[in-house]
Scaffold this active site. Structure first.
Site, PDB file in Angstrom:
ATOM      1  N   SER A 100       0.818  -1.206   0.000  1.00  0.00           N
ATOM      2  CA  SER A 100       0.000   0.000   0.000  1.00  0.00           C
ATOM      3  C   SER A 100       0.853   1.259   0.000  1.00  0.00           C
ATOM      4  O   SER A 100       1.893   1.325   0.665  1.00  0.00           O
ATOM      5  CB  SER A 100      -0.901   0.014   1.239  1.00  0.00           C
ATOM      6  OG  SER A 100      -1.565   1.262   1.371  1.00  0.00           O
ATOM      7  N   GLU A 103       0.106   3.779   1.537  1.00  0.00           N
ATOM      8  CA  GLU A 103       0.047   4.330   2.891  1.00  0.00           C
ATOM      9  C   GLU A 103       1.374   4.138   3.622  1.00  0.00           C
ATOM     10  O   GLU A 103       1.689   4.885   4.550  1.00  0.00           O
ATOM     11  CB  GLU A 103      -1.090   3.672   3.677  1.00  0.00           C
ATOM     12  CG  GLU A 103      -2.478   4.037   3.202  1.00  0.00           C
ATOM     13  CD  GLU A 103      -2.886   5.457   3.577  1.00  0.00           C
ATOM     14  OE1 GLU A 103      -2.424   5.940   4.625  1.00  0.00           O
ATOM     15  OE2 GLU A 103      -3.664   6.063   2.821  1.00  0.00           O
ATOM     16  N   TYR A 115      -2.639   0.540  10.019  1.00  0.00           N
ATOM     17  CA  TYR A 115      -2.706  -0.159   8.726  1.00  0.00           C
ATOM     18  C   TYR A 115      -1.402   0.003   7.959  1.00  0.00           C
ATOM     19  O   TYR A 115      -0.838  -0.965   7.443  1.00  0.00           O
ATOM     20  CB  TYR A 115      -3.878   0.405   7.919  1.00  0.00           C
ATOM     21  CG  TYR A 115      -3.938  -0.077   6.487  1.00  0.00           C
ATOM     22  CD1 TYR A 115      -4.520  -1.305   6.165  1.00  0.00           C
ATOM     23  CD2 TYR A 115      -3.417   0.697   5.445  1.00  0.00           C
ATOM     24  CE1 TYR A 115      -4.578  -1.738   4.847  1.00  0.00           C
ATOM     25  CE2 TYR A 115      -3.470   0.273   4.134  1.00  0.00           C
ATOM     26  CZ  TYR A 115      -4.053  -0.945   3.843  1.00  0.00           C
ATOM     27  OH  TYR A 115      -4.100  -1.377   2.539  1.00  0.00           O
TER      28      TYR A 115
END
Length: 316
Positions: free
Chosen positions: A125, A127, A149
């Site tokens: 990801s 992120e 996450y």
């Protein structure tokens, strides 16, 4: 005929990937925590439920993972199963970190033990990069995760890298930036916006409450991104890739495009609610997908407002 195992096949990416692989002539197996009780609504929506062999697998349970791999005997594994919401990870940090990290560890360990060496794709990801302060992130950009996450996704990136080096596994991290489709549930802000705009245009009279509107993301079209996943496992050597459009779009612009589709002024229907702000958030997410273009020959076709229009048109 190649065989693929998709963990988390019922999600947006899993369902779209299953359709792509079936079109390419694969035998496709898919996992869910409870295959007998799951509705597999996305597979049903795409009209492929009966063509996917669905089995139960709990990623955090090593025996469950090993049994699923032995039963399916895959040539390729696409590990997509895990808690996938950044916002929810602040409410359930332990479950998020455990499901992501232990799930990947169990897949890697099971692959290492089996005689048949499958190629592995791991759903990374963007992120993990955190806020790069407007600098476009590529495969060499350091990680600075800013949510539970993101911490978990950064951890499994290095876990896979370690297993690839130590045990010569063909394993790839796909560092995907935001990608959307009509299969997104409403807990994702893009689907929340699109669904609310459609209802308001139909006369619902509701007010849409959102968090920060000044954040900017690289939003792409999910059906294109699953093709990049497949391409990674077709290369001669395993590599990691940033998958993105290369174009950044603010959430305010996303909202304006959704309401503008119905000739509505979003300012009359949307309010910013500080209760929906995250403890930490990324201001600007920007990507440089040049490696995917050069090595995979992959390039996003839709971005920004085009993604909004496709979601509103309910294009699969």
């Amino acid at each position: 005929m190649k065989t693929a195992l998709i963990t988390g096949v019922s999600g947006q990416d899993g369902s779209l990937l299953a359709r792509l692989l079936l079109e390419k002539g694969y035998q496709v197996w898919g996992t869910s925590r409870d295959a007998q009780g799951a509705s597999f609504a996305n597979l049903q929506h795409l009209g492929i439920r009966e063509r996917v062999r669905c089995i139960s697998m709990v990623p955090e349970d090593f025996r469950s993972v090993l049994v699923a791999l032995r039963r399916s005997q895959p040539d390729e594994i696409y590990h997509l199963a895990a808690q996938s919401s950044v916002g929810l990870s602040f409410e359930q940090p332990a479950e998020t970190i455990q499901s992501i990290t232990m799930g990947m560890l169990n897949v890697l360990e099971a692959c290492r033990m089996l005689d048949k060496q499958a190629r592995i794709y791991q759903a990374g990801s963007s992120e993990s990069f955190g806020d790069t302060e407007g600098v476009a992130a590529d495969e060499t950009t350091p990680f600075h995760p800013r949510s539970p996450y993101a911490v978990a996704k950064a951890s499994v990136f290095w876990l896979l890298d370690n297993y690839r080096e130590a045990y010569q596994l063909f394993a790839c991290n796909g560092i995907l930036f935001n990608h959307e489709s009509v299969l997104r549930p409403e807990r994702y802000v893009t689907q929340k916006i699109v669904s609310a705009a459609r209802r308001i245009a139909a006369g619902s009279g509701e007010t849409l409450r959102l968090g920060r509107l000044d954040i900017a993301r690289d939003w792409g079209w999910a059906p294109e991104y699953v093709e990049a996943m497949w391409l990674m496992l077709q290369q001669d050597t395993p590599q990691d890739f940033v998958i993105a459009t290369g174009h950044t779009f603010t959430l305010e612009a996303f909202v304006a495009a959704a309401f503008g589709h119905f000739s509505l002024d979003w300012r009359q229907h949307v309010v910013q609610d500080e209760k929906l702000f995250r403890p930490t958030d990324i201001q600007v997410s920007r990507a440089n997908p040049a490696k995917a273009r050069a090595v995979l020959g992959w390039e996003a076709r839709l971005s920004g407002a085009e993604v909004v229009r496709s979601m509103l048109a309910k294009i699969d």
